[in-house]
Design a protein around this motif. Structure first.
Motif, PDB file in Angstrom:
ATOM      1  N   LEU A   1      -6.196  14.531 -14.839  1.00 17.44           N
ATOM      2  CA  LEU A   1      -6.614  15.879 -15.208  1.00 17.44           C
ATOM      3  C   LEU A   1      -7.900  16.267 -14.481  1.00 17.44           C
ATOM      4  CD1 LEU A   1      -6.245  18.406 -16.952  1.00 17.44           C
ATOM      5  CD2 LEU A   1      -7.504  17.218 -18.770  1.00 17.44           C
ATOM      6  N   MET A   2      -8.843  15.371 -14.403  1.00 18.82           N
ATOM      7  CA  MET A   2     -10.097  15.645 -13.705  1.00 18.82           C
ATOM      8  C   MET A   2      -9.844  15.889 -12.214  1.00 18.82           C
ATOM      9  SD  MET A   2     -12.248  15.808 -16.068  1.00 18.82           S
ATOM     10  CE  MET A   2     -13.678  16.040 -15.056  1.00 18.82           C
ATOM     11  N   ALA A   3      -8.980  15.083 -11.612  1.00 10.05           N
ATOM     12  CA  ALA A   3      -8.681  15.244 -10.186  1.00 10.05           C
ATOM     13  C   ALA A   3      -7.988  16.579  -9.917  1.00 10.05           C
ATOM     14  CB  ALA A   3      -7.814  14.081  -9.703  1.00 10.05           C
ATOM     15  N   ILE A   4      -7.057  16.955 -10.770  1.00 12.82           N
ATOM     16  CA  ILE A   4      -6.340  18.213 -10.562  1.00 12.82           C
ATOM     17  C   ILE A   4      -7.280  19.398 -10.783  1.00 12.82           C
ATOM     18  CG2 ILE A   4      -5.332  18.549 -12.859  1.00 12.82           C
ATOM     19  CD1 ILE A   4      -3.464  19.224  -9.646  1.00 12.82           C
ATOM     20  N   CYS A   5      -8.159  19.301 -11.750  1.00 13.29           N
ATOM     21  CA  CYS A   5      -9.129  20.385 -11.982  1.00 13.29           C
ATOM     22  C   CYS A   5     -10.049  20.545 -10.778  1.00 13.29           C
ATOM     23  CB  CYS A   5      -9.951  20.107 -13.239  1.00 13.29           C
ATOM     24  SG  CYS A   5      -9.034  20.406 -14.761  1.00 13.29           S
ATOM     25  N   ASP A   6     -10.531  19.435 -10.234  1.00 12.38           N
ATOM     26  CA  ASP A   6     -11.377  19.507  -9.042  1.00 12.38           C
ATOM     27  C   ASP A   6     -10.603  20.101  -7.868  1.00 12.38           C
ATOM     28  OD1 ASP A   6     -13.503  18.416 -10.386  1.00 12.38           O
ATOM     29  OD2 ASP A   6     -13.237  16.391  -9.558  1.00 12.38           O
ATOM     30  N   GLY A   7      -9.353  19.673  -7.698  1.00 14.41           N
ATOM     31  CA  GLY A   7      -8.542  20.157  -6.588  1.00 14.41           C
ATOM     32  C   GLY A   7      -8.187  21.630  -6.687  1.00 14.41           C
ATOM     33  N   VAL A   8      -8.059  22.128  -7.902  1.00 16.00           N
ATOM     34  CA  VAL A   8      -7.692  23.535  -8.101  1.00 16.00           C
ATOM     35  C   VAL A   8      -8.925  24.431  -8.076  1.00 16.00           C
ATOM     36  CG1 VAL A   8      -6.750  25.185  -9.766  1.00 16.00           C
ATOM     37  CG2 VAL A   8      -5.562  23.033  -9.336  1.00 16.00           C
ATOM     38  N   THR A   9     -10.000  23.994  -8.687  1.00 15.42           N
ATOM     39  CA  THR A   9     -11.162  24.872  -8.799  1.00 15.42           C
ATOM     40  C   THR A   9     -11.900  25.067  -7.482  1.00 15.42           C
ATOM     41  OG1 THR A   9     -12.549  23.041  -9.560  1.00 15.42           O
ATOM     42  CG2 THR A   9     -11.542  24.438 -11.257  1.00 15.42           C
TER      43      THR A   9
ATOM     44  N   GLU B   1       0.823  -1.211   0.000  1.00 19.28           N
ATOM     45  CA  GLU B   1       0.000   0.000   0.000  1.00 19.28           C
ATOM     46  C   GLU B   1       0.860   1.265   0.000  1.00 19.28           C
ATOM     47  OE1 GLU B   1      -2.773  -0.385   3.223  1.00 19.28           O
ATOM     48  OE2 GLU B   1      -3.759  -2.088   2.297  1.00 19.28           O
ATOM     49  N   VAL B   2       1.822   1.294  -0.909  1.00 13.38           N
ATOM     50  CA  VAL B   2       2.747   2.424  -1.025  1.00 13.38           C
ATOM     51  C   VAL B   2       2.096   3.611  -1.717  1.00 13.38           C
ATOM     52  CG1 VAL B   2       4.921   3.188  -2.067  1.00 13.38           C
ATOM     53  CG2 VAL B   2       4.779   0.936  -0.996  1.00 13.38           C
ATOM     54  N   THR B   3       1.272   3.340  -2.704  1.00 10.92           N
ATOM     55  CA  THR B   3       0.678   4.431  -3.479  1.00 10.92           C
ATOM     56  C   THR B   3      -0.586   4.955  -2.798  1.00 10.92           C
ATOM     57  OG1 THR B   3      -0.579   2.877  -4.838  1.00 10.92           O
ATOM     58  CG2 THR B   3       1.560   3.571  -5.677  1.00 10.92           C
ATOM     59  N   ARG B   4      -0.877   6.194  -3.080  1.00 13.77           N
ATOM     60  CA  ARG B   4      -2.080   6.831  -2.556  1.00 13.77           C
ATOM     61  C   ARG B   4      -3.153   6.828  -3.632  1.00 13.77           C
ATOM     62  NH1 ARG B   4       0.464  12.121   0.436  1.00 13.77           N
ATOM     63  NH2 ARG B   4       1.756  10.962   1.882  1.00 13.77           N
ATOM     64  N   ASP B   5      -4.358   7.170  -3.234  1.00 19.45           N
ATOM     65  CA  ASP B   5      -5.453   7.263  -4.205  1.00 19.45           C
ATOM     66  C   ASP B   5      -5.188   8.337  -5.250  1.00 19.45           C
ATOM     67  OD1 ASP B   5      -6.904   5.219  -3.054  1.00 19.45           O
ATOM     68  OD2 ASP B   5      -8.074   6.555  -1.782  1.00 19.45           O
ATOM     69  N   SER B   6      -4.336   9.296  -4.906  1.00 17.34           N
ATOM     70  CA  SER B   6      -4.037  10.379  -5.841  1.00 17.34           C
ATOM     71  C   SER B   6      -3.065   9.944  -6.940  1.00 17.34           C
ATOM     72  CB  SER B   6      -3.451  11.580  -5.091  1.00 17.34           C
ATOM     73  OG  SER B   6      -2.253  11.208  -4.428  1.00 17.34           O
ATOM     74  N   GLN B   7      -2.487   8.758  -6.831  1.00 18.09           N
ATOM     75  CA  GLN B   7      -1.564   8.245  -7.862  1.00 18.09           C
ATOM     76  C   GLN B   7      -2.363   7.828  -9.084  1.00 18.09           C
ATOM     77  OE1 GLN B   7       1.843   7.883  -7.950  1.00 18.09           O
ATOM     78  NE2 GLN B   7       1.701   7.025  -9.979  1.00 18.09           N
ATOM     79  N   HIS B   8      -2.000   8.344 -10.241  1.00 21.39           N
ATOM     80  CA  HIS B   8      -2.714   7.997 -11.470  1.00 21.39           C
ATOM     81  C   HIS B   8      -1.822   7.271 -12.475  1.00 21.39           C
ATOM     82  CE1 HIS B   8      -6.613  10.133 -10.947  1.00 21.39           C
ATOM     83  NE2 HIS B   8      -5.900  10.714  -9.993  1.00 21.39           N
ATOM     84  N   GLY B   9      -0.549   7.595 -12.522  1.00 21.63           N
ATOM     85  CA  GLY B   9       0.338   6.969 -13.495  1.00 21.63           C
ATOM     86  C   GLY B   9       0.560   5.504 -13.199  1.00 21.63           C
ATOM     87  N   PHE B  10       0.428   4.669 -14.213  1.00 20.68           N
ATOM     88  CA  PHE B  10       0.693   3.241 -14.139  1.00 20.68           C
ATOM     89  C   PHE B  10      -0.240   2.502 -13.183  1.00 20.68           C
ATOM     90  CE2 PHE B  10       4.718   5.463 -14.968  1.00 20.68           C
ATOM     91  CZ  PHE B  10       4.942   5.021 -16.263  1.00 20.68           C
ATOM     92  N   ILE B  11      -1.421   3.048 -12.947  1.00 20.03           N
ATOM     93  CA  ILE B  11      -2.396   2.420 -12.072  1.00 20.03           C
ATOM     94  C   ILE B  11      -3.579   1.978 -12.921  1.00 20.03           C
ATOM     95  CG2 ILE B  11      -3.938   2.724 -10.086  1.00 20.03           C
ATOM     96  CD1 ILE B  11      -0.971   2.829  -9.331  1.00 20.03           C
TER      97      ILE B  11
END
Length: 88
Positions: free
Chosen positions: A41-49, A22-32
């Protein structure tokens, strides 16, 4: 063994290692599995907006490590992975 095959084997091994511990977090998107550039992109947009909508300051730092493995000695990388508990 061609380089691509070795990379694929190493990637699979590293992903299993990280999932088991369980090294990776839910925020990890690459290679998952099930996640992609689009879900990132959707997660970052939600986090920024959300903060911007509340008139709060927001700083974003985005790092791209896609070429990082090309600049590291494979022996050093393998030694480091072993030190962190990877059994090869």
């Amino acid at each position: 063994m061609p380089g691509r095959i070795k990379e694929h084997i190493l990637l699979g091994s590293m992903l299993r290692y990280m999932e088991d511990r369980e090294v990776t977090r839910d925020s990890q998107h690459g290679f998952i599995k099930g996640k992609s550039c689009f879900t990132n992109l959707m997660a970052i947009c939600d986090g920024v907006t959300a903060p911007v909508d509340k008139v709060r300051a927001m700083d974003v730092i985005y790092l791209d490590f896609c070429k990082a493995s090309d600049t590291v000695s494979q022996n050093i990388l393998l030694t480091t992975l072993e030190r962190f508990g990877s059994d090869g």
